[in-house]
Design a protein around this motif. Structure first.
Motif, PDB file in Angstrom:
ATOM      1  N   ARG A  59      -3.623 -13.502  -0.155  1.00 13.23           N
ATOM      2  CA  ARG A  59      -2.328 -14.062   0.244  1.00 13.23           C
ATOM      3  C   ARG A  59      -2.236 -14.292   1.745  1.00 13.23           C
ATOM      4  N   ILE A  98      -0.004 -10.093 -15.252  1.00 16.24           N
ATOM      5  CA  ILE A  98      -0.819  -8.929 -14.905  1.00 16.24           C
ATOM      6  C   ILE A  98       0.112  -7.726 -14.996  1.00 16.24           C
ATOM      7  N   ILE A 117      -2.583  -3.903  -9.854  1.00 17.24           N
ATOM      8  CA  ILE A 117      -2.140  -5.289 -10.011  1.00 17.24           C
ATOM      9  C   ILE A 117      -2.641  -6.136  -8.851  1.00 17.24           C
ATOM     10  N   LYS A 147      -6.349  -6.905  -9.192  1.00 19.68           N
ATOM     11  CA  LYS A 147      -6.598  -7.908 -10.231  1.00 19.68           C
ATOM     12  C   LYS A 147      -6.200  -9.294  -9.739  1.00 19.68           C
ATOM     13  N   GLU A 148      -5.084  -9.391  -9.040  1.00 20.45           N
ATOM     14  CA  GLU A 148      -4.653 -10.681  -8.493  1.00 20.45           C
ATOM     15  C   GLU A 148      -5.699 -11.239  -7.535  1.00 20.45           C
ATOM     16  N   ASN A 149      -6.186 -10.401  -6.615  1.00 21.26           N
ATOM     17  CA  ASN A 149      -7.186 -10.859  -5.663  1.00 21.26           C
ATOM     18  C   ASN A 149      -8.454 -11.324  -6.361  1.00 21.26           C
ATOM     19  N   VAL A 187      -2.426 -20.074  -3.873  1.00 20.18           N
ATOM     20  CA  VAL A 187      -2.320 -18.988  -4.847  1.00 20.18           C
ATOM     21  C   VAL A 187      -0.993 -19.167  -5.583  1.00 20.18           C
ATOM     22  N   ILE A 190       1.946 -17.831  -7.698  1.00 17.82           N
ATOM     23  CA  ILE A 190       2.643 -16.597  -8.083  1.00 17.82           C
ATOM     24  C   ILE A 190       4.059 -16.969  -8.525  1.00 17.82           C
ATOM     25  N   ASP A 195       6.571 -12.477  -8.509  1.00 15.33           N
ATOM     26  CA  ASP A 195       5.896 -11.382  -7.821  1.00 15.33           C
ATOM     27  C   ASP A 195       6.128 -10.085  -8.592  1.00 15.33           C
ATOM     28  N   GLU A 200       3.420  -8.840 -12.997  1.00 16.16           N
ATOM     29  CA  GLU A 200       3.366 -10.003 -12.100  1.00 16.16           C
ATOM     30  C   GLU A 200       2.932 -11.208 -12.927  1.00 16.16           C
ATOM     31  N   THR A 206       1.034 -14.853 -12.639  1.00 16.70           N
ATOM     32  CA  THR A 206       0.159 -15.561 -11.719  1.00 16.70           C
ATOM     33  C   THR A 206      -0.682 -16.607 -12.442  1.00 16.70           C
ATOM     34  N   GLY A 213      -3.432 -17.602 -10.589  1.00 14.15           N
ATOM     35  CA  GLY A 213      -4.666 -17.496  -9.819  1.00 14.15           C
ATOM     36  C   GLY A 213      -4.738 -18.562  -8.733  1.00 14.15           C
TER      37      GLY A 213
END
Length: 301
Positions: free
Chosen positions: A35, A89, A122, A125-127, A258, A260, A263, A282, A284, A286
């Motif tokens: 982010r 997520i 979370i 996993k997002e990254n 990214v 989202i 959030d 969350e 997302t 990706g």
């Protein structure tokens, strides 16, 4: 004590929820590294199941015309519509009835370090979705998006290794300079971002050469090539054949964002004696890669 004193809605207090929320929403900067590098798109409704966007694929090239010729080449920027699914997520943590009793007895909020663990899960996993996607759900990331450029780095002077640990500072800079060129040649784009592995970042601490007294990293900064130089372990083993890689790219929103739509959010706690389960979620999509040609993956470092 009466049975009413053990009701689920009577044990967890507003002050406890406030303490939990403070730990959930105050994420550490390094947990949200993607982010800090890419623009975050948040204007998609959180209830959306998919997001559609156009991917630009340029074709054709200009040429010099002979006198009197009329065979002018066509140059096109094809727009290909892509649709990505939006995923949830989720993670949860437990707080026991006894923990709540002890907090109330001490006159303080419940200890909320467990919320840190769930939030970190979370964020990690997002990254990972942004950088490498998820093969199980057919999600692609920045490192493997369709249409990005790739480059295998050259061997060192001895011809024995492509790895940066076996190269001089000058050879590392030569790899980086070569990788910048294809992006710099794209009209309207700048190779302004370098992302490496943690091990490669250590190699940027090598002396550039014996005359300048600068490290490779210091030299790169004096050249003004990159506005962002960062590292992430998510690039480890993501090159061809499982080699470590680096990325050079234009990080502007028209290249990559990214997604989202929602959030991190705490849902109402669920009670089943002797624990409260606190779910976090969350939404997302990706990485949204709109112009993959402005991303280059260097391999073999």
């Amino acid at each position: 004590m009466t049975q009413q004193q053990y009701r689920a809605d009577a044990l967890i207090r507003p002050v406890d929820l406030e303490a939990i929320d403070n730990r959930i929403y105050e994420a550490k900067k390094e947990e949200l590294k993607a982010r800090t590098i890419f623009n975050v798109k948040t204007d998609v409704p959180e209830g959306a199941e998919t997001y559609s966007y156009d991917v630009i694929k340029r074709s054709g090239a200009a040429k010099i015309l002979a006198p009197g010729a009329d065979d002018i080449p066509l140059v096109d920027a094809d727009m290909e519509r892509h649709t990505e699914k939006i995923y949830s997520i989720a993670a949860a943590f437990r707080v026991s009835v006894q923990e709540l009793r002890q907090a109330a007895m001490a006159g303080r909020p419940v200890e909320a370090t467990k919320a840190d663990t769930a939030r970190k899960a979370i964020a990690e996993k997002e990254n990972r979705l942004v950088w490498v996607g998820d093969s199980k759900h057919n999600i692609l990331g920045v490192t493997n998006a369709e249409g990005i450029q790739t480059m295998a780095v050259s061997n060192n002077a001895a011809g024995a290794s492509t790895k940066w640990k076996d190269k001089t500072g000058k050879e590392i800079v030569a790899d980086i300079r070569k990788a910048r060129t294809p992006i710099e040649k794209l009209p309207g784009h700048s190779a302004n971002t370098l992302i490496v592995t943690p091990a490669a970042m250590e190699e940027l601490g090598k002396e550039y050469n014996e005359y300048t007294g600068q490290t490779v990293l210091q030299y790169l900064k004096t050249q003004g090539w990159f506005s962002t130089i960062e590292f992430t372990s998510d690039l480890e083993g993501k090159g061809t054949g499982g080699t470590d890689c680096f990325l050079i790219l234009d990080n502007s929103p028209d290249v990559v964002e990214v997604l989202i739509p929602m959030d991190i959010k705490r849902h109402p706690e669920e009670y089943k004696f002797p624990n409260y389960k606190v779910p976090l979620e969350e939404r997302t999509g990706g990485a949204i890669v709109r112009y993959p040609m402005a991303i280059l993956r260097g391999e073999g470092i």
